[in-house]
Design a protein around this motif. Structure first.
Motif, PDB file in Angstrom:
ATOM      1  N   LEU A 156      12.919  -4.529   8.813  1.00 24.67           N
ATOM      2  CA  LEU A 156      11.651  -4.979   8.226  1.00 24.67           C
ATOM      3  C   LEU A 156      10.446  -4.394   8.968  1.00 24.67           C
ATOM      4  O   LEU A 156       9.443  -4.030   8.354  1.00 24.67           O
ATOM      5  N   LYS A 157      10.563  -4.327  10.285  1.00 25.78           N
ATOM      6  CA  LYS A 157       9.480  -3.745  11.090  1.00 25.78           C
ATOM      7  C   LYS A 157       9.243  -2.293  10.686  1.00 25.78           C
ATOM      8  O   LYS A 157       8.116  -1.853  10.481  1.00 25.78           O
ATOM      9  N   GLU A 158      10.319  -1.542  10.570  1.00 28.13           N
ATOM     10  CA  GLU A 158      10.224  -0.136  10.176  1.00 28.13           C
ATOM     11  C   GLU A 158       9.666   0.010   8.759  1.00 28.13           C
ATOM     12  O   GLU A 158       8.807   0.849   8.495  1.00 28.13           O
ATOM     13  N   ALA A 159      10.122  -0.839   7.837  1.00 25.98           N
ATOM     14  CA  ALA A 159       9.642  -0.795   6.453  1.00 25.98           C
ATOM     15  C   ALA A 159       8.149  -1.139   6.387  1.00 25.98           C
ATOM     16  O   ALA A 159       7.382  -0.501   5.656  1.00 25.98           O
ATOM     17  N   LEU A 160       7.741  -2.124   7.167  1.00 21.87           N
ATOM     18  CA  LEU A 160       6.335  -2.520   7.197  1.00 21.87           C
ATOM     19  C   LEU A 160       5.466  -1.407   7.773  1.00 21.87           C
ATOM     20  O   LEU A 160       4.392  -1.101   7.235  1.00 21.87           O
ATOM     21  N   GLN A 161       5.916  -0.796   8.850  1.00 19.15           N
ATOM     22  CA  GLN A 161       5.171   0.311   9.444  1.00 19.15           C
ATOM     23  C   GLN A 161       5.038   1.466   8.448  1.00 19.15           C
ATOM     24  O   GLN A 161       3.974   2.069   8.312  1.00 19.15           O
ATOM     25  N   THR A 162       6.107   1.772   7.736  1.00 14.65           N
ATOM     26  CA  THR A 162       6.078   2.838   6.734  1.00 14.65           C
ATOM     27  C   THR A 162       5.089   2.496   5.625  1.00 14.65           C
ATOM     28  O   THR A 162       4.274   3.323   5.220  1.00 14.65           O
ATOM     29  N   GLY A 183       1.539   2.698   6.883  1.00 16.22           N
ATOM     30  CA  GLY A 183       1.191   4.122   7.023  1.00 16.22           C
ATOM     31  C   GLY A 183       0.891   4.759   5.687  1.00 16.22           C
ATOM     32  O   GLY A 183      -0.078   5.513   5.550  1.00 16.22           O
ATOM     33  N   GLN A 184       1.699   4.459   4.679  1.00 22.89           N
ATOM     34  CA  GLN A 184       1.459   5.005   3.339  1.00 22.89           C
ATOM     35  C   GLN A 184       0.147   4.479   2.777  1.00 22.89           C
ATOM     36  O   GLN A 184      -0.612   5.209   2.140  1.00 22.89           O
ATOM     37  N   GLY A 185      -0.149   3.207   3.034  1.00 21.15           N
ATOM     38  CA  GLY A 185      -1.399   2.616   2.562  1.00 21.15           C
ATOM     39  C   GLY A 185      -2.601   3.292   3.184  1.00 21.15           C
ATOM     40  O   GLY A 185      -3.563   3.638   2.496  1.00 21.15           O
ATOM     41  N   SER A 193      -2.637   6.258   4.521  1.00 14.18           N
ATOM     42  CA  SER A 193      -2.655   7.641   4.061  1.00 14.18           C
ATOM     43  C   SER A 193      -3.305   7.737   2.688  1.00 14.18           C
ATOM     44  O   SER A 193      -4.144   8.607   2.439  1.00 14.18           O
ATOM     45  N   SER A 194      -2.952   6.824   1.807  1.00 12.94           N
ATOM     46  CA  SER A 194      -3.528   6.804   0.468  1.00 12.94           C
ATOM     47  C   SER A 194      -5.023   6.501   0.525  1.00 12.94           C
ATOM     48  O   SER A 194      -5.831   7.150  -0.141  1.00 12.94           O
ATOM     49  N   LEU A 195      -5.399   5.545   1.347  1.00 14.75           N
ATOM     50  CA  LEU A 195      -6.813   5.183   1.505  1.00 14.75           C
ATOM     51  C   LEU A 195      -7.599   6.355   2.072  1.00 14.75           C
ATOM     52  O   LEU A 195      -8.700   6.654   1.606  1.00 14.75           O
ATOM     53  N   THR A 196      -7.049   7.030   3.053  1.00 14.98           N
ATOM     54  CA  THR A 196      -7.708   8.188   3.659  1.00 14.98           C
ATOM     55  C   THR A 196      -7.895   9.299   2.633  1.00 14.98           C
ATOM     56  O   THR A 196      -8.958   9.907   2.555  1.00 14.98           O
ATOM     57  N   ALA A 197      -6.881   9.547   1.831  1.00 15.24           N
ATOM     58  CA  ALA A 197      -6.982  10.584   0.797  1.00 15.24           C
ATOM     59  C   ALA A 197      -8.072  10.230  -0.208  1.00 15.24           C
ATOM     60  O   ALA A 197      -8.857  11.097  -0.611  1.00 15.24           O
ATOM     61  N   GLU A 198      -8.149   8.968  -0.594  1.00 14.39           N
ATOM     62  CA  GLU A 198      -9.192   8.540  -1.532  1.00 14.39           C
ATOM     63  C   GLU A 198     -10.576   8.706  -0.925  1.00 14.39           C
ATOM     64  O   GLU A 198     -11.514   9.154  -1.593  1.00 14.39           O
ATOM     65  N   MET A 199     -10.717   8.343   0.346  1.00 16.99           N
ATOM     66  CA  MET A 199     -12.017   8.473   1.015  1.00 16.99           C
ATOM     67  C   MET A 199     -12.421   9.939   1.126  1.00 16.99           C
ATOM     68  O   MET A 199     -13.575  10.289   0.882  1.00 16.99           O
ATOM     69  N   LEU A 200     -11.488  10.796   1.504  1.00 20.07           N
ATOM     70  CA  LEU A 200     -11.789  12.222   1.611  1.00 20.07           C
ATOM     71  C   LEU A 200     -12.161  12.808   0.258  1.00 20.07           C
ATOM     72  O   LEU A 200     -13.075  13.636   0.156  1.00 20.07           O
ATOM     73  N   ASP A 201     -11.473  12.382  -0.788  1.00 19.84           N
ATOM     74  CA  ASP A 201     -11.794  12.830  -2.132  1.00 19.84           C
ATOM     75  C   ASP A 201     -13.210  12.411  -2.517  1.00 19.84           C
ATOM     76  O   ASP A 201     -13.969  13.189  -3.083  1.00 19.84           O
ATOM     77  N   SER A 202     -13.576  11.185  -2.190  1.00 20.97           N
ATOM     78  CA  SER A 202     -14.916  10.685  -2.471  1.00 20.97           C
ATOM     79  C   SER A 202     -15.970  11.471  -1.698  1.00 20.97           C
ATOM     80  O   SER A 202     -17.020  11.833  -2.245  1.00 20.97           O
TER      81      SER A 202
END
Length: 166
Positions: free
Chosen positions: A29-35, A38-40, A42-51
């Motif tokens: 669960l710890k590993e799944a949560l970290q993943t 991280g994906q969240g 990463s997605s947020l960062t990509a959206e911010m960079l796109d903006s």
């Protein structure tokens, strides 16, 4: 082996199985949560960079349109024509650059005054002021328009918004 020992052994095995299962579950669960986090991010960062990219490209397009305005074009044409007639352009550029950098930041020479108060420079200040008023902070530090020789024709300000008489 007595029944008591068998019961204690059985409970110990059950407790150990629960502990091992809990540890493995916790680790998974710890590993799944970290993943997932991280994906969240990463997605947020990509959206911010796109903006940010969209915002920068919109400002670039605005400046491309602005560069075609009559005041800027006339200033560039006049400056290019004057510099076409200069004999030693590089010496003139180095002399003016030396003059500019040798003066204290709080001082404005006649040459600087002419450069930062001409009509094209006034138009540049309108652009920087517009963005500052629009966003509530200084979005653009300074705008400089140069002729085909790289010589400044107009600029929005001199050193930390120091304007003549300001």
């Amino acid at each position: 082996m007595t029944i008591k020992q068998k019961l204690i052994g059985g409970f110990t095995v059950i407790v150990l199985l629960i502990a091992v299962t809990g540890y493995i579950s916790y680790d998974i669960l710890k590993e799944a949560l970290q993943t997932r986090i991280g994906q969240g991010y990463s997605s947020l960062t990509a959206e911010m960079l796109d903006s940010i990219d969209r915002s920068i490209y919109a400002k670039i397009e605005a400046f491309q349109i602005y560069s075609k305005n009559a005041v800027t074009q006339q200033a560039l044409i006049k400056s290019n024509q004057e510099f076409d007639l200069h004999g030693d352009r590089q010496a003139y550029i180095q002399e003016k650059d030396q003059d500019w950098t040798s003066v204290p930041k709080s001082e404005v020479t006649d040459f600087m005054y002419g450069l930062i108060t001409n009509e094209a420079s006034e138009e540049l200040r309108k652009v920087t002021t517009f963005y500052e008023d629009q966003y509530g902070y200084k979005v653009i530090g300074e705008i400089i328009v140069t002729n085909k020789y790289g010589v400044n024709v107009a600029q929005s300000e001199k050193n930390d918004r120091l304007l003549p008489g300001g």
